[in-house]
Design a protein around this motif. Structure first.
Motif, PDB file in Angstrom:
ATOM      1  N   MET A   1       0.846  -1.164   0.000  1.00 12.37           N
ATOM      2  CA  MET A   1       0.000   0.000   0.000  1.00 12.37           C
ATOM      3  C   MET A   1       0.897   1.235   0.000  1.00 12.37           C
ATOM      4  SD  MET A   1      -3.109   1.322   2.225  1.00 12.37           S
ATOM      5  CE  MET A   1      -3.168   0.830   3.709  1.00 12.37           C
ATOM      6  N   THR A   2       0.622   2.103  -0.904  1.00  9.55           N
ATOM      7  CA  THR A   2       1.435   3.310  -1.028  1.00  9.55           C
ATOM      8  C   THR A   2       0.854   4.419  -0.173  1.00  9.55           C
ATOM      9  OG1 THR A   2       0.186   4.194  -2.867  1.00  9.55           O
ATOM     10  CG2 THR A   2       2.013   2.694  -3.412  1.00  9.55           C
ATOM     11  N   VAL A   3       1.607   5.473  -0.028  1.00  4.99           N
ATOM     12  CA  VAL A   3       1.167   6.626   0.761  1.00  4.99           C
ATOM     13  C   VAL A   3      -0.064   7.259   0.116  1.00  4.99           C
ATOM     14  CG1 VAL A   3       1.869   8.899   1.596  1.00  4.99           C
ATOM     15  CG2 VAL A   3       3.482   7.015   1.631  1.00  4.99           C
ATOM     16  N   TRP A   4      -0.066   7.250  -1.230  1.00  9.93           N
ATOM     17  CA  TRP A   4      -1.198   7.857  -1.920  1.00  9.93           C
ATOM     18  C   TRP A   4      -2.485   7.098  -1.637  1.00  9.93           C
ATOM     19  CZ3 TRP A   4      -4.721   6.502  -5.657  1.00  9.93           C
ATOM     20  CH2 TRP A   4      -5.460   7.574  -6.191  1.00  9.93           C
ATOM     21  N   ASP A   5      -2.458   5.749  -1.612  1.00 11.36           N
ATOM     22  CA  ASP A   5      -3.644   4.944  -1.313  1.00 11.36           C
ATOM     23  C   ASP A   5      -4.143   5.198   0.104  1.00 11.36           C
ATOM     24  OD1 ASP A   5      -3.683   3.789  -3.799  1.00 11.36           O
ATOM     25  OD2 ASP A   5      -2.499   2.023  -3.182  1.00 11.36           O
ATOM     26  N   PHE A   6      -3.223   5.334   1.038  1.00  9.13           N
ATOM     27  CA  PHE A   6      -3.604   5.579   2.428  1.00  9.13           C
ATOM     28  C   PHE A   6      -4.323   6.926   2.551  1.00  9.13           C
ATOM     29  CE2 PHE A   6      -2.652   7.137   6.729  1.00  9.13           C
ATOM     30  CZ  PHE A   6      -3.293   6.139   7.462  1.00  9.13           C
ATOM     31  N   LYS A   7      -3.784   7.968   1.949  1.00  8.72           N
ATOM     32  CA  LYS A   7      -4.411   9.292   1.994  1.00  8.72           C
ATOM     33  C   LYS A   7      -5.753   9.280   1.269  1.00  8.72           C
ATOM     34  CE  LYS A   7      -0.306  12.137   2.439  1.00  8.72           C
ATOM     35  NZ  LYS A   7       0.529  13.160   1.800  1.00  8.72           N
ATOM     36  N   HIS A   8      -5.841   8.553   0.191  1.00  8.55           N
ATOM     37  CA  HIS A   8      -7.084   8.493  -0.575  1.00  8.55           C
ATOM     38  C   HIS A   8      -8.197   7.826   0.244  1.00  8.55           C
ATOM     39  CE1 HIS A   8      -9.580   8.525  -4.082  1.00  8.55           C
ATOM     40  NE2 HIS A   8      -9.756   7.204  -4.027  1.00  8.55           N
ATOM     41  N   ARG A   9      -7.896   6.704   0.939  1.00 11.08           N
ATOM     42  CA  ARG A   9      -8.898   6.022   1.776  1.00 11.08           C
ATOM     43  C   ARG A   9      -9.316   6.900   2.951  1.00 11.08           C
ATOM     44  NH1 ARG A   9      -6.921  -0.079   2.809  1.00 11.08           N
ATOM     45  NH2 ARG A   9      -6.845  -0.722   0.662  1.00 11.08           N
ATOM     46  N   LEU A  10      -8.358   7.552   3.593  1.00 11.78           N
ATOM     47  CA  LEU A  10      -8.648   8.417   4.728  1.00 11.78           C
ATOM     48  C   LEU A  10      -9.546   9.569   4.294  1.00 11.78           C
ATOM     49  CD1 LEU A  10      -8.090   8.878   7.719  1.00 11.78           C
ATOM     50  CD2 LEU A  10      -6.127  10.261   7.071  1.00 11.78           C
ATOM     51  N   GLY A  11      -9.322  10.113   3.147  1.00  6.45           N
ATOM     52  CA  GLY A  11     -10.135  11.212   2.620  1.00  6.45           C
ATOM     53  C   GLY A  11     -11.568  10.784   2.383  1.00  6.45           C
ATOM     54  N   ALA A  16     -17.588  10.883   4.467  1.00  7.55           N
ATOM     55  CA  ALA A  16     -18.793  10.260   5.028  1.00  7.55           C
ATOM     56  C   ALA A  16     -19.140  10.853   6.392  1.00  7.55           C
ATOM     57  CB  ALA A  16     -18.594   8.761   5.145  1.00  7.55           C
ATOM     58  N   LEU A  17     -18.165  11.354   7.090  1.00 11.01           N
ATOM     59  CA  LEU A  17     -18.406  11.939   8.405  1.00 11.01           C
ATOM     60  C   LEU A  17     -19.134  13.279   8.315  1.00 11.01           C
ATOM     61  CD1 LEU A  17     -17.881  11.512  11.397  1.00 11.01           C
ATOM     62  CD2 LEU A  17     -15.713  12.716  11.119  1.00 11.01           C
ATOM     63  N   PHE A  18     -18.898  14.046   7.290  1.00 14.25           N
ATOM     64  CA  PHE A  18     -19.503  15.369   7.139  1.00 14.25           C
ATOM     65  C   PHE A  18     -21.039  15.320   7.096  1.00 14.25           C
ATOM     66  CE2 PHE A  18     -20.914  18.937   4.495  1.00 14.25           C
ATOM     67  CZ  PHE A  18     -20.530  19.979   5.334  1.00 14.25           C
ATOM     68  N   PRO A  19     -21.668  14.467   6.284  1.00 16.99           N
ATOM     69  CA  PRO A  19     -23.137  14.413   6.272  1.00 16.99           C
ATOM     70  C   PRO A  19     -23.717  13.957   7.628  1.00 16.99           C
ATOM     71  CG  PRO A  19     -22.278  13.273   4.354  1.00 16.99           C
ATOM     72  CD  PRO A  19     -21.115  13.642   5.210  1.00 16.99           C
ATOM     73  N   VAL A  20     -22.997  13.103   8.323  1.00 17.51           N
ATOM     74  CA  VAL A  20     -23.463  12.659   9.644  1.00 17.51           C
ATOM     75  C   VAL A  20     -23.491  13.834  10.614  1.00 17.51           C
ATOM     76  CG1 VAL A  20     -22.911  11.195  11.621  1.00 17.51           C
ATOM     77  CG2 VAL A  20     -22.736  10.273   9.304  1.00 17.51           C
ATOM     78  N   VAL A  21     -22.453  14.631  10.596  1.00 19.20           N
ATOM     79  CA  VAL A  21     -22.394  15.809  11.482  1.00 19.20           C
ATOM     80  C   VAL A  21     -23.496  16.797  11.114  1.00 19.20           C
ATOM     81  CG1 VAL A  21     -20.985  17.797  12.147  1.00 19.20           C
ATOM     82  CG2 VAL A  21     -19.959  15.534  12.013  1.00 19.20           C
ATOM     83  N   VAL A  22     -23.717  17.009   9.837  1.00 22.27           N
ATOM     84  CA  VAL A  22     -24.782  17.925   9.394  1.00 22.27           C
ATOM     85  C   VAL A  22     -26.146  17.419   9.867  1.00 22.27           C
ATOM     86  CG1 VAL A  22     -25.986  18.813   7.357  1.00 22.27           C
ATOM     87  CG2 VAL A  22     -23.492  18.848   7.442  1.00 22.27           C
ATOM     88  N   CYS A  23     -26.383  16.123   9.740  1.00 23.28           N
ATOM     89  CA  CYS A  23     -27.661  15.551  10.203  1.00 23.28           C
ATOM     90  C   CYS A  23     -27.825  15.721  11.712  1.00 23.28           C
ATOM     91  CB  CYS A  23     -27.752  14.075   9.818  1.00 23.28           C
ATOM     92  SG  CYS A  23     -28.018  13.824   8.054  1.00 23.28           S
ATOM     93  N   LEU A  24     -26.756  15.533  12.468  1.00 21.03           N
ATOM     94  CA  LEU A  24     -26.831  15.723  13.921  1.00 21.03           C
ATOM     95  C   LEU A  24     -27.127  17.171  14.283  1.00 21.03           C
ATOM     96  CD1 LEU A  24     -23.950  13.426  15.215  1.00 21.03           C
ATOM     97  CD2 LEU A  24     -26.414  13.110  15.513  1.00 21.03           C
ATOM     98  N   VAL A  25     -26.526  18.100  13.569  1.00 16.84           N
ATOM     99  CA  VAL A  25     -26.797  19.519  13.823  1.00 16.84           C
ATOM    100  C   VAL A  25     -28.258  19.849  13.518  1.00 16.84           C
ATOM    101  CG1 VAL A  25     -26.268  21.863  13.021  1.00 16.84           C
ATOM    102  CG2 VAL A  25     -24.413  20.284  13.533  1.00 16.84           C
TER     103      VAL A  25
END
Length: 148
Positions: A1-11, A16-25
């Motif tokens: 696994m390259t550094v680029w793949d790791f950053k891509h998965r993390l991104g 997915a976290l952003f819509p969850v936070v918006v729904c909670l707000v």
């Protein structure tokens, strides 16, 4: 696994976290609006109940003034404070009854009633009634006839 793949998965996970936070707000804002609506409705209901109680207290004080004037045409009024047990409520009420003569009408009295409920609360309700009432002269006792 390259550094680029790791950053891509993390991104992707962060997206997915952003819509969850918006729904909670949004859910939090909706709940806050519902709580505020319930608080306002409760306050309006409390105020309406106090206004109605002040209306009833004023009507009762007017009836009291009628009865007192019928018994004594010199009745000048009073401050009437029925007990909470009389009102069947937890708070005290107060009614101020003022009786005044009416110019050019000796057989009438002006009665002003100011009822306040509850008496000691900053959110009290007040009702004022003013009426003209006829006043009967008190019956004179008849002189006893002596038997012969």
């Amino acid at each position: 696994m390259t550094v680029w793949d790791f950053k891509h998965r993390l991104g992707r996970r962060g997206v997915a976290l952003f819509p969850v936070v918006v729904c909670l707000v949004i859910a939090t804002l909706l709940c806050a609006a519902l709580v505020e609506t319930a608080r306002v409705r409760r306050a309006r209901g409390r105020d309406e109940a106090r206004r109605l109680q002040a209306d009833w207290l004023a009507a009762s004080a007017l009836g009291r003034a009628r009865a007192r004037l019928a018994a004594d045409p010199r009745y000048a009024g009073e401050t009437w404070t029925p007990s909470p047990a009389d009102l069947a409520l937890p708070d005290h009420g107060r009614a101020t009854i003022a009786v005044e003569s009416v110019a050019n009408q000796p057989g009438r009295r002006r009665v002003v009633v100011v009822a306040t409920y509850p008496d000691a609360d900053e959110h009290r309700a007040r009702k004022t009634l003013a009426v003209l009432l006829p006043v009967d002269k008190p019956a004179q006792p008849e002189a006893k006839k002596e038997a012969k």
